[in-house]
Design a protein around this motif. Structure first.
Motif, PDB file in Angstrom:
ATOM      1  N   MET A   1       0.837  -1.182   0.000  1.00 57.37           N
ATOM      2  CA  MET A   1       0.000   0.000   0.000  1.00 57.37           C
ATOM      3  C   MET A   1       0.880   1.243   0.000  1.00 57.37           C
ATOM      4  O   MET A   1       1.961   1.238   0.536  1.00 57.37           O
ATOM      5  N   GLY A   2       0.348   2.305  -0.569  1.00 54.40           N
ATOM      6  CA  GLY A   2       1.058   3.567  -0.580  1.00 54.40           C
ATOM      7  C   GLY A   2       2.230   3.596  -1.539  1.00 54.40           C
ATOM      8  O   GLY A   2       3.158   4.376  -1.351  1.00 54.40           O
ATOM      9  N   SER A   3       2.208   2.760  -2.575  1.00 58.94           N
ATOM     10  CA  SER A   3       3.305   2.728  -3.543  1.00 58.94           C
ATOM     11  C   SER A   3       3.307   3.942  -4.455  1.00 58.94           C
ATOM     12  O   SER A   3       4.324   4.283  -5.033  1.00 58.94           O
ATOM     13  N   PHE A   4       2.155   4.582  -4.604  1.00 54.38           N
ATOM     14  CA  PHE A   4       2.002   5.737  -5.475  1.00 54.38           C
ATOM     15  C   PHE A   4       1.444   6.889  -4.667  1.00 54.38           C
ATOM     16  O   PHE A   4       0.873   6.689  -3.592  1.00 54.38           O
ATOM     17  N   PRO A   5       1.542   8.119  -5.172  1.00 54.75           N
ATOM     18  CA  PRO A   5       0.991   9.260  -4.439  1.00 54.75           C
ATOM     19  C   PRO A   5      -0.525   9.119  -4.236  1.00 54.75           C
ATOM     20  O   PRO A   5      -1.203   8.453  -5.029  1.00 54.75           O
ATOM     21  N   PRO A   6      -1.065   9.741  -3.194  1.00 56.06           N
ATOM     22  CA  PRO A   6      -2.519   9.676  -2.972  1.00 56.06           C
ATOM     23  C   PRO A   6      -3.269  10.471  -4.031  1.00 56.06           C
ATOM     24  O   PRO A   6      -2.710  11.341  -4.686  1.00 56.06           O
ATOM     25  N   ASN A   7      -4.562  10.169  -4.166  1.00 52.58           N
ATOM     26  CA  ASN A   7      -5.384  10.934  -5.097  1.00 52.58           C
ATOM     27  C   ASN A   7      -5.777  12.270  -4.449  1.00 52.58           C
ATOM     28  O   ASN A   7      -5.293  12.614  -3.370  1.00 52.58           O
ATOM     29  N   ALA A   8      -6.662  13.009  -5.085  1.00 55.77           N
ATOM     30  CA  ALA A   8      -7.051  14.341  -4.608  1.00 55.77           C
ATOM     31  C   ALA A   8      -7.710  14.313  -3.228  1.00 55.77           C
ATOM     32  O   ALA A   8      -7.742  15.327  -2.541  1.00 55.77           O
ATOM     33  N   TRP A   9      -8.234  13.165  -2.811  1.00 58.75           N
ATOM     34  CA  TRP A   9      -8.901  13.048  -1.515  1.00 58.75           C
ATOM     35  C   TRP A   9      -7.994  12.430  -0.460  1.00 58.75           C
ATOM     36  O   TRP A   9      -8.426  12.105   0.634  1.00 58.75           O
ATOM     37  N   GLY A  10      -6.723  12.209  -0.824  1.00 56.59           N
ATOM     38  CA  GLY A  10      -5.770  11.649   0.124  1.00 56.59           C
ATOM     39  C   GLY A  10      -5.848  10.136   0.257  1.00 56.59           C
ATOM     40  O   GLY A  10      -5.304   9.563   1.190  1.00 56.59           O
ATOM     41  N   LEU A  11      -6.511   9.460  -0.691  1.00 57.57           N
ATOM     42  CA  LEU A  11      -6.649   8.005  -0.641  1.00 57.57           C
ATOM     43  C   LEU A  11      -5.627   7.352  -1.557  1.00 57.57           C
ATOM     44  O   LEU A  11      -5.340   7.839  -2.642  1.00 57.57           O
ATOM     45  N   TYR A  12      -5.083   6.230  -1.124  1.00 52.07           N
ATOM     46  CA  TYR A  12      -4.040   5.530  -1.858  1.00 52.07           C
ATOM     47  C   TYR A  12      -4.580   4.295  -2.580  1.00 52.07           C
ATOM     48  O   TYR A  12      -5.521   3.654  -2.119  1.00 52.07           O
TER      49      TYR A  12
END
Length: 113
Positions: A1-12
């Protein structure tokens, strides 16, 4: 989890692991502009979104939806468990938009049959 940046809502990691079951029954979207359409009140297939590890990249996005019978079980179908502390949830709400735009629906297990 968290391998990529979060989306606009802070979800990974929101796309591409498994198709995620949605609450809605599959059906045509209503005509015209709508916000958060819920689908028909009943049906034979539930909406799944997001694609899976088995799919090409074009299916691994939340805008692509598909229908599966809710009694089926596959290793490409799942659901997302989300836990946020209250302070984190406020950040999500503020980034998402006005709190009154967020709909929280409670449905009992009987409606999923």
């Amino acid at each position: 989890m968290g391998s990529f940046p979060p989306n606009a809502w802070g979800l990974y990691d929101m796309h591409g692991n498994v198709w995620e079951w949605c609450q809605d029954w599959y059906g045509e979207y209503p005509k015209g502009t709508v916000s958060d359409p819920t689908g028909p009140p009943s049906g034979s297939g539930r909406v799944v979104r997001g694609g899976s590890w088995l799919n090409n990249a074009k299916y691994c996005r939340s805008a692509f939806r598909f229908s599966y019978n809710p009694s089926l079980q596959f290793d490409i179908l799942g659901f997302r468990v989300l836990f946020l502390e209250a302070s984190s949830m406020m950040n999500v709400v503020q980034n998402w938009g006005q709190a009154e735009d967020i709909k929280i629906r409670r449905r009992n297990a009987e409606e999923w049959k």
